[in-house]
Design an enzyme around this catalytic site. Structure first.
Site, PDB file in Angstrom:
ATOM      1  N   ASP A   8       0.834  -1.371   0.063  1.00  0.00           N
ATOM      2  CA  ASP A   8       0.005  -0.058  -0.196  1.00  0.00           C
ATOM      3  C   ASP A   8       0.884   1.097   0.067  1.00  0.00           C
ATOM      4  O   ASP A   8       2.240   0.971   0.298  1.00  0.00           O
ATOM      5  CB  ASP A   8      -0.744  -0.059   1.317  1.00  0.00           C
ATOM      6  CG  ASP A   8      -1.823   1.303   1.192  1.00  0.00           C
ATOM      7  OD1 ASP A   8      -2.193   1.833   0.516  1.00  0.00           O
ATOM      8  OD2 ASP A   8      -1.681   1.724   2.638  1.00  0.00           O
ATOM      9  N   ASP A  10      -0.069   5.083   0.823  1.00  0.00           N
ATOM     10  CA  ASP A  10      -0.397   6.142   2.092  1.00  0.00           C
ATOM     11  C   ASP A  10      -0.580   5.255   3.409  1.00  0.00           C
ATOM     12  O   ASP A  10      -1.196   4.440   3.739  1.00  0.00           O
ATOM     13  CB  ASP A  10      -1.732   6.581   1.836  1.00  0.00           C
ATOM     14  CG  ASP A  10      -1.835   7.436   0.442  1.00  0.00           C
ATOM     15  OD1 ASP A  10      -1.050   8.303   0.449  1.00  0.00           O
ATOM     16  OD2 ASP A  10      -2.915   7.242  -0.281  1.00  0.00           O
TER      17      ASP A  10
END
Ligand code: BG6
Ligand code: MG
Length: 219
Positions: A8, A10
């Site tokens: 991922d 963020d």
């Protein structure tokens, strides 16, 4: 070894979750809705449009804005957010991540990105990390936010790997649920994540020896 490791963006690679929060807080405030950091946790991994709908619901304003007005609010938020991204530098990579990416490259383990952010390519570029990723799933081609597995499946398919032979790394509950839904092994960063196969308190603990031991133990 796993066939690939999928990250991922963020909250795992850089702390843009806080910048998303500041931009949404501004826009929500302008339409009379207050949001705090705790509520912001429920927006992690959720697309821009869906995040706006959650904010409207939170403020009791579901349906109060036309689709055109919603598009304008989302655009206003993105303008503020993109402006705040100017503060990102090569020093904005979270602790241990650049080292881990370099080790994965040395170990010849393919690396993918599964972010639903349309700003992901610009962020990787600002951090000088674009070259570390063998494949970044294109958020523009994804129709469902996490916890739907779509973005992770797109990353696996772009890398040509079997999800069941991969590890996914996430800081959000919706992301852990998405990883688990595709049969990948999940690693959670932070606290309070349910269902993570391995949970680490912060990115500095995310090392190749740690991931490799987790893989060998669980496969
Ligand atoms: C995710 C974030 O990575 O991207 C969400 O966790 C965000 O908070 C989503 O809403 C979409 O990002 P963007 O940059 O396309 O608005
Ligand atoms: Mg995240």
């Amino acid at each position: 070894n796993p066939q690939a490791i999928i990250f991922d963006l963020d909250g795992v690679i850089t702390d843009t979750a806080h910048l998303h929060f500041l931009a949404w807080r501004q826009v929500a405030g302008e339409i009379g809705i207050a949001i705090d950091e705790a509520f912001n946790d429920s927006l992690k991994g959720i697309s821009r449009g869906e995040s706006l709908q959650r904010i409207l619901r939170h403020g009791g304003k579901t349906g109060a804005f036309s689709p055109e007005a919603c598009a304008q609010l989302a655009e206003r938020k993105n303008g503020l957010y993109v402006h705040s991204l100017r503060q990102l530098t090569v020093n904005s990579v979270l602790p241990g991540i650049r080292e881990l990416l370099m080790t994965l490259w040395e170990e010849r383990i393919p690396v993918g990105l599964a972010s639903v952010s349309l700003n992901a390519p610009a962020i990787l570029q600002a951090l000088d990390l674009s070259a570390c990723f063998d494949f970044c799933a294109n958020a523009a081609l994804i129709s469902r936010s996490k916890p739907d597995p779509e973005i992770f499946l797109a990353a696996c398919s772009g890398l040509g790997v079997d999800p069941k032979q991969c590890i996914g790394i996430e800081d959000a509950q919706a992301g852990i649920d998405a990883i688990n839904a595709c049969g990948m092994l999940s690693v959670g960063i932070g606290t309070g994540l349910n269902g993570a196969g391995l949970q680490l308190p912060a990115t500095e603990f995310l090392t190749w020896p740690c991931l490799s031991a987790f893989w060998q133990h669980d496969k």
